[in-house]
Scaffold this motif. Structure first.
Motif, PDB file in Angstrom:
ATOM      1  N   MET A  39       0.787  -1.228   0.000  1.00  0.00           N
ATOM      2  CA  MET A  39       0.000   0.000   0.000  1.00  0.00           C
ATOM      3  C   MET A  39       0.822   1.283   0.000  1.00  0.00           C
ATOM      4  SD  MET A  39      -3.104   1.092  -0.076  1.00  0.00           S
ATOM      5  CE  MET A  39      -4.555   0.702   0.847  1.00  0.00           C
ATOM      6  N   HIS A  40       2.006   1.283   0.558  1.00  0.00           N
ATOM      7  CA  HIS A  40       2.715   2.546   0.782  1.00  0.00           C
ATOM      8  C   HIS A  40       4.093   2.555   0.131  1.00  0.00           C
ATOM      9  CE1 HIS A  40      -0.423   3.729   3.594  1.00  0.00           C
ATOM     10  NE2 HIS A  40      -0.348   2.526   4.101  1.00  0.00           N
ATOM     11  N   MET A  41       4.135   2.237  -1.138  1.00  0.00           N
ATOM     12  CA  MET A  41       5.413   2.137  -1.829  1.00  0.00           C
ATOM     13  C   MET A  41       6.168   3.461  -1.821  1.00  0.00           C
ATOM     14  SD  MET A  41       6.230   0.610  -5.622  1.00  0.00           S
ATOM     15  CE  MET A  41       5.251   1.839  -6.489  1.00  0.00           C
ATOM     16  N   GLU A  42       5.460   4.575  -1.970  1.00  0.00           N
ATOM     17  CA  GLU A  42       6.162   5.865  -2.037  1.00  0.00           C
ATOM     18  C   GLU A  42       6.841   6.211  -0.712  1.00  0.00           C
ATOM     19  OE1 GLU A  42       2.253   6.803  -0.305  1.00  0.00           O
ATOM     20  OE2 GLU A  42       2.936   5.534  -1.931  1.00  0.00           O
ATOM     21  N   ASN A  43       6.273   5.757   0.407  1.00  0.00           N
ATOM     22  CA  ASN A  43       6.907   6.024   1.699  1.00  0.00           C
ATOM     23  C   ASN A  43       8.235   5.280   1.830  1.00  0.00           C
ATOM     24  OD1 ASN A  43       4.747   7.615   2.458  1.00  0.00           O
ATOM     25  ND2 ASN A  43       3.697   5.970   3.527  1.00  0.00           N
ATOM     26  N   ILE A  44       8.327   4.128   1.187  1.00  0.00           N
ATOM     27  CA  ILE A  44       9.553   3.335   1.247  1.00  0.00           C
ATOM     28  C   ILE A  44      10.599   3.898   0.299  1.00  0.00           C
ATOM     29  CG2 ILE A  44      10.561   1.059   0.863  1.00  0.00           C
ATOM     30  CD1 ILE A  44       7.788  -0.106   1.587  1.00  0.00           C
ATOM     31  N   VAL A  45      10.226   4.112  -0.946  1.00  0.00           N
ATOM     32  CA  VAL A  45      11.229   4.537  -1.935  1.00  0.00           C
ATOM     33  C   VAL A  45      11.682   5.977  -1.708  1.00  0.00           C
ATOM     34  CG1 VAL A  45      10.442   2.910  -3.680  1.00  0.00           C
ATOM     35  CG2 VAL A  45       9.507   5.229  -3.680  1.00  0.00           C
ATOM     36  N   PHE A  46      10.822   6.802  -1.068  1.00  0.00           N
ATOM     37  CA  PHE A  46      11.220   8.170  -0.795  1.00  0.00           C
ATOM     38  C   PHE A  46      11.600   8.371   0.665  1.00  0.00           C
ATOM     39  CE2 PHE A  46       8.402   9.239  -4.551  1.00  0.00           C
ATOM     40  CZ  PHE A  46       9.470   9.449  -5.403  1.00  0.00           C
ATOM     41  N   SER A  47      12.234   7.363   1.245  1.00  0.00           N
ATOM     42  CA  SER A  47      12.797   7.521   2.580  1.00  0.00           C
ATOM     43  C   SER A  47      13.977   8.478   2.494  1.00  0.00           C
ATOM     44  CB  SER A  47      13.266   6.157   3.116  1.00  0.00           C
ATOM     45  OG  SER A  47      14.339   5.678   2.318  1.00  0.00           O
ATOM     46  N   LYS A  48      14.660   8.691   3.587  1.00  0.00           N
ATOM     47  CA  LYS A  48      15.801   9.615   3.597  1.00  0.00           C
ATOM     48  C   LYS A  48      16.873   9.210   2.580  1.00  0.00           C
ATOM     49  CE  LYS A  48      15.324  11.132   8.396  1.00  0.00           C
ATOM     50  NZ  LYS A  48      15.959  11.186   9.739  1.00  0.00           N
ATOM     51  N   LEU A  49      16.907   7.911   2.258  1.00  0.00           N
ATOM     52  CA  LEU A  49      17.921   7.425   1.328  1.00  0.00           C
ATOM     53  C   LEU A  49      17.528   7.633  -0.132  1.00  0.00           C
ATOM     54  CD1 LEU A  49      18.795   4.028   3.073  1.00  0.00           C
ATOM     55  CD2 LEU A  49      20.069   6.184   3.169  1.00  0.00           C
ATOM     56  N   ASN A  50      16.257   7.888  -0.415  1.00  0.00           N
ATOM     57  CA  ASN A  50      15.728   7.996  -1.778  1.00  0.00           C
ATOM     58  C   ASN A  50      16.202   6.812  -2.623  1.00  0.00           C
ATOM     59  OD1 ASN A  50      14.559   8.696  -4.165  1.00  0.00           O
ATOM     60  ND2 ASN A  50      15.419  10.751  -4.256  1.00  0.00           N
ATOM     61  N   LEU A  51      15.553   5.684  -2.408  1.00  0.00           N
ATOM     62  CA  LEU A  51      15.963   4.433  -3.033  1.00  0.00           C
ATOM     63  C   LEU A  51      15.910   4.477  -4.555  1.00  0.00           C
ATOM     64  CD1 LEU A  51      14.189   1.928  -0.608  1.00  0.00           C
ATOM     65  CD2 LEU A  51      16.520   2.805  -0.507  1.00  0.00           C
ATOM     66  N   LEU A  52      15.078   5.342  -5.107  1.00  0.00           N
ATOM     67  CA  LEU A  52      14.976   5.445  -6.564  1.00  0.00           C
ATOM     68  C   LEU A  52      16.271   5.953  -7.192  1.00  0.00           C
ATOM     69  CD1 LEU A  52      11.350   6.809  -6.908  1.00  0.00           C
ATOM     70  CD2 LEU A  52      12.195   4.664  -7.868  1.00  0.00           C
ATOM     71  N   GLU A  53      17.057   6.684  -6.422  1.00  0.00           N
ATOM     72  CA  GLU A  53      18.328   7.178  -6.934  1.00  0.00           C
ATOM     73  C   GLU A  53      19.457   6.170  -6.738  1.00  0.00           C
ATOM     74  OE1 GLU A  53      19.115  10.865  -4.988  1.00  0.00           O
ATOM     75  OE2 GLU A  53      17.715  12.008  -6.235  1.00  0.00           O
ATOM     76  N   ARG A  54      19.257   5.232  -5.838  1.00  0.00           N
ATOM     77  CA  ARG A  54      20.339   4.317  -5.461  1.00  0.00           C
ATOM     78  C   ARG A  54      20.266   2.958  -6.156  1.00  0.00           C
ATOM     79  NH1 ARG A  54      22.492   5.391   0.037  1.00  0.00           N
ATOM     80  NH2 ARG A  54      22.661   3.139   0.229  1.00  0.00           N
ATOM     81  N   TYR A  55      19.060   2.581  -6.609  1.00  0.00           N
ATOM     82  CA  TYR A  55      18.888   1.244  -7.162  1.00  0.00           C
ATOM     83  C   TYR A  55      18.121   1.289  -8.483  1.00  0.00           C
ATOM     84  CZ  TYR A  55      20.283  -0.071  -2.466  1.00  0.00           C
ATOM     85  OH  TYR A  55      20.970  -0.201  -1.289  1.00  0.00           O
ATOM     86  N   THR A  56      18.300   0.253  -9.283  1.00  0.00           N
ATOM     87  CA  THR A  56      17.606   0.168 -10.565  1.00  0.00           C
ATOM     88  C   THR A  56      16.160  -0.280 -10.333  1.00  0.00           C
ATOM     89  OG1 THR A  56      18.148  -2.156 -10.928  1.00  0.00           O
ATOM     90  CG2 THR A  56      19.765  -0.504 -11.691  1.00  0.00           C
ATOM     91  N   MET A  57      15.326  -0.087 -11.354  1.00  0.00           N
ATOM     92  CA  MET A  57      13.939  -0.523 -11.244  1.00  0.00           C
ATOM     93  C   MET A  57      13.815  -2.033 -11.034  1.00  0.00           C
ATOM     94  SD  MET A  57      10.687   0.116 -13.764  1.00  0.00           S
ATOM     95  CE  MET A  57      10.905   1.886 -13.689  1.00  0.00           C
ATOM     96  N   PRO A  58      14.560  -2.883 -11.783  1.00  0.00           N
ATOM     97  CA  PRO A  58      14.464  -4.327 -11.519  1.00  0.00           C
ATOM     98  C   PRO A  58      14.843  -4.694 -10.081  1.00  0.00           C
ATOM     99  CG  PRO A  58      15.476  -3.954 -13.651  1.00  0.00           C
ATOM    100  CD  PRO A  58      15.360  -2.608 -12.992  1.00  0.00           C
ATOM    101  N   GLN A  59      15.856  -4.017  -9.527  1.00  0.00           N
ATOM    102  CA  GLN A  59      16.247  -4.297  -8.140  1.00  0.00           C
ATOM    103  C   GLN A  59      15.131  -3.925  -7.170  1.00  0.00           C
ATOM    104  OE1 GLN A  59      19.910  -1.956  -8.188  1.00  0.00           O
ATOM    105  NE2 GLN A  59      21.137  -3.813  -7.925  1.00  0.00           N
ATOM    106  N   LEU A  60      14.507  -2.774  -7.384  1.00  0.00           N
ATOM    107  CA  LEU A  60      13.433  -2.336  -6.496  1.00  0.00           C
ATOM    108  C   LEU A  60      12.210  -3.233  -6.630  1.00  0.00           C
ATOM    109  CD1 LEU A  60      13.739   1.534  -6.893  1.00  0.00           C
ATOM    110  CD2 LEU A  60      14.260   0.185  -4.860  1.00  0.00           C
ATOM    111  N   LEU A  61      11.869  -3.597  -7.857  1.00  0.00           N
ATOM    112  CA  LEU A  61      10.743  -4.506  -8.057  1.00  0.00           C
ATOM    113  C   LEU A  61      10.998  -5.842  -7.363  1.00  0.00           C
ATOM    114  CD1 LEU A  61       9.684  -4.023 -11.797  1.00  0.00           C
ATOM    115  CD2 LEU A  61       8.253  -3.633  -9.777  1.00  0.00           C
TER     116      LEU A  61
END
Length: 202
Positions: A154-176
């Motif tokens: 339910m809360h994917m944006e809360n995870i990926v936009f944590s202080k680390l901003n996971l979208l900048e650190r990992y590829t889409m396949p890794q996050l999926l």
């Protein structure tokens, strides 16, 4: 800028990139090469513009999901679930972390629209796909699907936009793989685990 639709598309692209609060009407008018007065012919204030431009984006995302589900009707239900989150991550890659914070704090009407959309997709579309998989004995019979949705999906944006901003650190396949696929693998039946490839066809 010729149409209201073009103004909505340009506005939401800037609000998501720079923040719904930070990006001002003056900056919007300057980037468009028009006066603020022209913008106010379409929208009475910034709150209305933020709300309607966000709805424009949500409608686009929903249509993209619906088209894929229709075109990929023969795909396994869990593969469709992974695709839905792939669409979400694809759009979020261009978002500033401050975008959702700004919505929550300054534009509650827009944030309520986002919440309604999220519930519609996760507790509606995704839940039905999980139920379909469970009926096909791909998901364990004792799994509470609503709880899976509320806890893990339910809360994917809360995870990926944590202080680390996971979208900048990992590829889409890794996050999926780590956000969605690994969670789904934990609820699969033993027999289906051996044959499924959740990232395939997405």
């Amino acid at each position: 800028m010729e149409t209201r639709e073009q103004l909505l598309a340009f506005s939401i692209a800037n609000f998501t990139q720079f923040g719904s609060k930070s990006f001002t009407m003056d900056e919007l008018a300057r980037k468009l090469g028009i006066s603020k007065k022209t913008i106010y012919r379409y929208f009475k204030n910034k709150e209305e513009l933020v709300s309607e431009s966000l709805q424009f984006l949500l409608d686009k995302v929903e249509k993209e999901i619906e088209t894929h589900l229709k075109d990929g009707v023969a795909l396994p239900p869990l593969t469709k679930v992974v695709y839905i989150y792939k669409v979400g991550l694809k759009h979020m890659r261009s978002f500033s972390p401050s975008f959702f914070f700004g919505l929550r704090k300054y534009y509650p009407k827009a944030y309520d629209a986002y919440e309604s959309f999220r519930k519609k997709i996760v507790l509606g579309v995704v839940y039905k796909l999980l139920k379909e998989a469970q009926d096909l004995r791909q998901i364990k019979a004792d799994v509470n699907l609503k709880l899976v949705c509320e806890l893990n999906l339910m809360h994917m944006e809360n995870i990926v936009f944590s202080k680390l901003n996971l979208l900048e650190r990992y590829t889409m396949p890794q996050l999926l793989e780590h956000l969605i696929v690994n969670n789904l693998k934990g609820i699969l039946t033993f027999d289906y685990t051996k044959e499924c490839y959740l990232l395939k066809h997405t």
